[in-house]
Each structure stands twice: as C-alpha cells, then as structure tokens.
Design an enzyme around this catalytic site. Sequence first.
Site, short mmCIF file in Angstrom:
data_model
loop_
_atom_site.label_atom_id
_atom_site.label_comp_id
_atom_site.label_asym_id
_atom_site.label_seq_id
_atom_site.Cartn_x
_atom_site.Cartn_y
_atom_site.Cartn_z
N HIS A 96 0.86 -1.19 0.00
CA HIS A 96 0.00 0.00 0.00
C HIS A 96 0.89 1.24 0.00
O HIS A 96 1.98 1.23 0.58
CB HIS A 96 -0.90 -0.02 1.24
CG HIS A 96 -1.96 1.04 1.18
ND1 HIS A 96 -1.69 2.36 1.50
CD2 HIS A 96 -3.26 1.00 0.82
CE1 HIS A 96 -2.80 3.07 1.33
NE2 HIS A 96 -3.77 2.27 0.92
N GLU A 168 -4.03 2.51 -7.12
CA GLU A 168 -4.42 3.63 -6.25
C GLU A 168 -3.47 4.80 -6.50
O GLU A 168 -2.33 4.78 -6.00
CB GLU A 168 -4.30 3.24 -4.77
CG GLU A 168 -5.24 2.15 -4.33
CD GLU A 168 -5.51 2.21 -2.83
OE1 GLU A 168 -6.67 2.33 -2.46
OE2 GLU A 168 -4.55 2.13 -2.04
P1 13P Z 1 -9.52 6.65 0.61
O1 13P Z 1 -10.71 5.87 0.08
O2 13P Z 1 -9.75 7.19 1.99
O3 13P Z 1 -9.06 7.69 -0.36
O4 13P Z 1 -8.32 5.61 0.78
C1 13P Z 1 -7.97 4.83 -0.30
C2 13P Z 1 -7.02 3.81 0.17
O5 13P Z 1 -5.87 4.10 0.47
C3 13P Z 1 -7.51 2.43 0.29
O6 13P Z 1 -6.48 1.53 0.44
#
Ligand code: 13P
Length: 266
Positions: A96, A168
């Site tokens: 992550h 992400e």
């Molecule tokens: P948010 O949905 O709070 O932007 O976070 C995304 C995230 O890092 C999920 O792993």
Amino acid sequence: MANDKKLIIANWKMNLNMHEASLYLHKLSKLIKTHRNVEVVLAPTTLTLQSLSLQMNLKQFKLAAQNFYWRDFGPYTGEISASQLRGIIQYALVGHSERRHIFNENNKDIRNKVAAAIRNNIRPILCIGETAWEHASGETKDVLHDQLMGGLANITSEELEQVVIAYEPVWAISAGKDSTPINVIPADVEMAVNAVRSQIKHLFGEKAAENIQVLYGGSVTPDSVADYLALPGVNGLLVGGASLNANTFNGIIEKAHKNSTVAKKD
Ligand code: 13P
C-alpha cells in the site's frame, strides 16, 4: 473475463478499536445482502483480525491483513508473518502507498511479501500507483511498470492467478474520514488499468492479462462507485475513508451489486 465478481474491499487503516470493529461487523452483517456478483472483504487492523474471524460468516465477508512480514518465523520483533495469519485471513494488502512512502517499503520487500502470501494460501492485493509529482510529470505508466515488475518478479504464471492488483493513485487517497474526496477522472483510471493489463500481458501472456482482477482505489464514495465500475477493466474497489461507516460501506456494496455485469440472477 474469467471472474466477473466485483471485489469490494474496506481498508480501515489504523482506525477502529476492538469494540468498534466488533460493533461495525455486527451492524454491517445485519445490513448486508449477500450477492453472488460481489465479494466483500474487510481489512481491519491486525489486532482485530482474529476476533473478527471468529465473529464473521465467511459467506458474507472475507478478511484481509493490511500488512505482514515476509519471513515465516524468527527473530523479527514486532512483526507478524503470513504463516501466522494463515487460516485467519483470505487476502492481504501488499505495498500500500502508505507502507511504501511512510514505512519505506521497496520493491524487494514487496515482492517477498507477494511470494510469502501465496505460499501461505493468502491472496495478495498488490497496491500500485503514482505520486502527485509523478502524475504531473506524465510518469504514471513508467511507475506502474516499475512497481509491477518489482512486485511480481518472484512468481510464476500459475501463482499470478492468486494475485489481485489495486491501482491507487497516491494523490487521490483521501486524508481520512471527513476529508473532501478527490475526483479522479474515470478516463484516467481506464488508461492506468489498461497499462496494468498490457504490462501483465507482456510479463505473463494474454490470458493472464484478461483474467487478473484489477481494482481501483482513491477517494471512492457511494457517488463514484458506478463511474469506476463501469470501466471495462475495473473488477472492484479498494475503499478507505468511506468504509469506516457501516451504512456508507453498505451503500457502496449495493451500488457495486447494481452496477455489476452479472447482476441478473440475484
Ligand atoms: P480513501 O478511500 O480514503 O481515499 O483511501 C484509499 C485507500 O488508500 C484504500 O487503500
């Protein structure tokens, strides 16, 4: 696509204590309808994994670790291994952006974790994404390429079937529960997801690229679910802030159900 089930994952990050987590699960399990076209995964803090695993019905939810160490056992003070988590969780987040950027995890750590998850029968969710600076410099594809090459270097095509990729963009991750969501244009997500599949094709072949589950994460709210899930290459969502409230997260699950391509039979 071999797996049309949408994967909806709640990443609670470092939020909710034992009591709050248990109350949340109790509430969500009453709200939630089981849909054949949606798989719901909760990623609570490590502390609550075991108690939630005893409380939950695996037909309703699956569990994910947010992190673990890649060696199976040994003198690693403060760590927990995939082999210790085996049997408690079905998935684990790996790499992550908060692990990469705050805790300095590099591609070598990440590829070792992907391999450790697989050898312990846990599906790794490999998280990749570019920073704001890399985005502004037009380096998104290069960054994704580097993170995929780095993260998947130790695995075979057969093992890849266990892997989920989560795209992400780091700049789109919200600052927490009450912050304003950052709007990421679906066309940009589509471009990134296509880049992921084309890199998987290059590394593991066409079938692997077609079959791999690719998720989107970053400021997802009930209002944006349909836009992202409508994109052809997006198989699910990784949700942070909006997953901390059971009602809101259930809203996301319901939207995913309605917007999934296999919604016919439920
Ligand atoms: P948010 O949905 O709070 O932007 O976070 C995304 C995230 O890092 C999920 O792993």
